[in-house]
Write a protein that holds these residues in place. Structure first.
Motif, PDB file in Angstrom:
ATOM      1  N   GLY A  51     -24.122  19.826  -6.289  1.00 38.14           N
ATOM      2  CA  GLY A  51     -22.841  20.516  -6.376  1.00 38.14           C
ATOM      3  C   GLY A  51     -22.153  20.584  -5.024  1.00 38.14           C
ATOM      4  N   THR A  52     -20.918  21.081  -5.047  1.00 40.09           N
ATOM      5  CA  THR A  52     -20.164  21.215  -3.802  1.00 40.09           C
ATOM      6  C   THR A  52     -20.042  22.669  -3.352  1.00 40.09           C
ATOM      7  OG1 THR A  52     -18.097  21.314  -5.047  1.00 40.09           O
ATOM      8  CG2 THR A  52     -18.807  19.158  -4.236  1.00 40.09           C
ATOM      9  N   ARG A  53     -20.404  23.616  -4.241  1.00 40.92           N
ATOM     10  CA  ARG A  53     -20.348  25.037  -3.889  1.00 40.92           C
ATOM     11  C   ARG A  53     -21.610  25.719  -4.396  1.00 40.92           C
ATOM     12  NH1 ARG A  53     -15.278  27.457  -6.568  1.00 40.92           N
ATOM     13  NH2 ARG A  53     -15.973  26.086  -8.210  1.00 40.92           N
ATOM     14  N   ILE A  54     -22.060  26.715  -3.653  1.00 40.09           N
ATOM     15  CA  ILE A  54     -23.178  27.553  -4.090  1.00 40.09           C
ATOM     16  C   ILE A  54     -22.642  28.968  -4.169  1.00 40.09           C
ATOM     17  CG2 ILE A  54     -25.463  28.417  -3.530  1.00 40.09           C
ATOM     18  CD1 ILE A  54     -25.969  25.804  -2.069  1.00 40.09           C
ATOM     19  N   LEU A  55     -22.593  29.516  -5.391  1.00 43.82           N
ATOM     20  CA  LEU A  55     -21.981  30.814  -5.605  1.00 43.82           C
ATOM     21  C   LEU A  55     -22.978  31.966  -5.580  1.00 43.82           C
ATOM     22  CD1 LEU A  55     -19.473  29.803  -8.411  1.00 43.82           C
ATOM     23  CD2 LEU A  55     -19.065  29.998  -5.963  1.00 43.82           C
ATOM     24  N   VAL A  56     -24.269  31.687  -5.688  1.00 47.23           N
ATOM     25  CA  VAL A  56     -25.270  32.751  -5.636  1.00 47.23           C
ATOM     26  C   VAL A  56     -25.613  33.047  -4.186  1.00 47.23           C
ATOM     27  CG1 VAL A  56     -26.238  32.176  -7.882  1.00 47.23           C
ATOM     28  CG2 VAL A  56     -27.197  31.140  -5.837  1.00 47.23           C
ATOM     29  N   PRO A  57     -25.960  34.294  -3.881  1.00 45.31           N
ATOM     30  CA  PRO A  57     -26.353  34.597  -2.502  1.00 45.31           C
ATOM     31  C   PRO A  57     -27.694  33.954  -2.158  1.00 45.31           C
ATOM     32  CG  PRO A  57     -26.397  36.570  -3.866  1.00 45.31           C
ATOM     33  CD  PRO A  57     -25.891  35.475  -4.717  1.00 45.31           C
ATOM     34  N   ILE A  58     -27.803  33.435  -0.956  1.00 50.26           N
ATOM     35  CA  ILE A  58     -29.027  32.792  -0.474  1.00 50.26           C
ATOM     36  C   ILE A  58     -29.781  33.815   0.377  1.00 50.26           C
ATOM     37  CG2 ILE A  58     -29.934  30.878   0.886  1.00 50.26           C
ATOM     38  CD1 ILE A  58     -28.489  29.948  -1.592  1.00 50.26           C
ATOM     39  N   PRO A  59     -31.088  33.993   0.144  1.00 51.21           N
ATOM     40  CA  PRO A  59     -31.841  34.953   0.967  1.00 51.21           C
ATOM     41  C   PRO A  59     -31.938  34.500   2.417  1.00 51.21           C
ATOM     42  CG  PRO A  59     -33.110  34.254  -0.953  1.00 51.21           C
ATOM     43  CD  PRO A  59     -31.886  33.432  -0.918  1.00 51.21           C
ATOM     44  N   ASN A  60     -31.886  35.462   3.338  1.00 55.27           N
ATOM     45  CA  ASN A  60     -32.004  35.139   4.757  1.00 55.27           C
ATOM     46  C   ASN A  60     -33.344  34.525   5.092  1.00 55.27           C
ATOM     47  OD1 ASN A  60     -29.491  35.809   5.794  1.00 55.27           O
ATOM     48  ND2 ASN A  60     -30.013  37.971   5.897  1.00 55.27           N
ATOM     49  N   LEU A  61     -34.358  34.792   4.287  1.00 54.93           N
ATOM     50  CA  LEU A  61     -35.675  34.211   4.491  1.00 54.93           C
ATOM     51  C   LEU A  61     -35.595  32.686   4.501  1.00 54.93           C
ATOM     52  CD1 LEU A  61     -38.809  34.689   4.512  1.00 54.93           C
ATOM     53  CD2 LEU A  61     -38.694  34.353   2.049  1.00 54.93           C
ATOM     54  N   ILE A  62     -34.822  32.126   3.593  1.00 50.95           N
ATOM     55  CA  ILE A  62     -34.658  30.670   3.536  1.00 50.95           C
ATOM     56  C   ILE A  62     -33.813  30.190   4.707  1.00 50.95           C
ATOM     57  CG2 ILE A  62     -33.612  28.802   2.191  1.00 50.95           C
ATOM     58  CD1 ILE A  62     -34.455  30.280  -0.308  1.00 50.95           C
ATOM     59  N   ARG A  63     -32.866  31.011   5.105  1.00 51.93           N
ATOM     60  CA  ARG A  63     -31.973  30.633   6.199  1.00 51.93           C
ATOM     61  C   ARG A  63     -32.699  30.601   7.546  1.00 51.93           C
ATOM     62  NH1 ARG A  63     -26.548  34.104   7.480  1.00 51.93           N
ATOM     63  NH2 ARG A  63     -25.683  32.746   9.058  1.00 51.93           N
ATOM     64  N   LYS A  64     -33.593  31.549   7.772  1.00 54.40           N
ATOM     65  CA  LYS A  64     -34.258  31.665   9.060  1.00 54.40           C
ATOM     66  C   LYS A  64     -35.437  30.707   9.224  1.00 54.40           C
ATOM     67  CE  LYS A  64     -32.978  36.457   9.743  1.00 54.40           C
ATOM     68  NZ  LYS A  64     -33.429  37.831   9.841  1.00 54.40           N
ATOM     69  N   GLU A  65     -36.238  30.566   8.196  1.00 55.67           N
ATOM     70  CA  GLU A  65     -37.430  29.731   8.326  1.00 55.67           C
ATOM     71  C   GLU A  65     -37.060  28.260   8.172  1.00 55.67           C
ATOM     72  OE1 GLU A  65     -40.619  31.019   5.883  1.00 55.67           O
ATOM     73  OE2 GLU A  65     -40.445  33.080   6.543  1.00 55.67           O
ATOM     74  N   THR A  66     -37.944  27.416   8.616  1.00 58.05           N
ATOM     75  CA  THR A  66     -37.679  25.978   8.586  1.00 58.05           C
ATOM     76  C   THR A  66     -38.157  25.396   7.264  1.00 58.05           C
ATOM     77  OG1 THR A  66     -39.787  25.608   9.681  1.00 58.05           O
ATOM     78  CG2 THR A  66     -37.823  25.721  11.087  1.00 58.05           C
ATOM     79  N   TYR A  67     -37.308  25.467   6.262  1.00 55.88           N
ATOM     80  CA  TYR A  67     -37.576  24.868   4.961  1.00 55.88           C
ATOM     81  C   TYR A  67     -36.940  23.485   4.854  1.00 55.88           C
ATOM     82  CZ  TYR A  67     -39.389  29.220   2.998  1.00 55.88           C
ATOM     83  OH  TYR A  67     -40.142  30.324   2.732  1.00 55.88           O
ATOM     84  N   GLY A  68     -36.155  23.079   5.830  1.00 52.47           N
ATOM     85  CA  GLY A  68     -35.468  21.802   5.753  1.00 52.47           C
ATOM     86  C   GLY A  68     -34.296  21.836   4.786  1.00 52.47           C
TER      87      GLY A  68
END
Length: 80
Positions: A51-68
């Motif tokens: 998709g081109t947009r993500i409308l659900v909130p993303i947890p900061n846990l995924i944002r901070k850690e290196t999940y690629g």
């Protein structure tokens, strides 16, 4: 059971698709948000979101850690 940030394969209309879990309805560890619905972002074989947009909130846990998952973070609009 998958965790937040887990890469999974799902069947949609008889086709295999890859995705990343970004929200779960279950008891989480402390300081990890719990969601009202299960959420995932579908991806192609190269790791790009379908998709081109993500409308659900993303947890900061995924944002901070290196999940690629930098491409998902780049198009997300909200973080929890």
């Amino acid at each position: 059971m998958p965790e937040l940030g887990a890469k999974v394969i799902v069947a949609i209309k008889g086709q295999k698709k890859k995705g990343v879990v970004v929200g779960l309805v279950r008891l989480q560890k402390p300081f990890v948000p719990r969601f009202d619905s299960n959420n995932m972002v579908l991806m192609d074989d190269k790791g790009n979101p379908l998709g081109t947009r993500i409308l659900v909130p993303i947890p900061n846990l995924i944002r901070k850690e290196t999940y690629g998952l930098n491409k998902i973070i780049a198009i997300a609009t909200r973080f929890v």
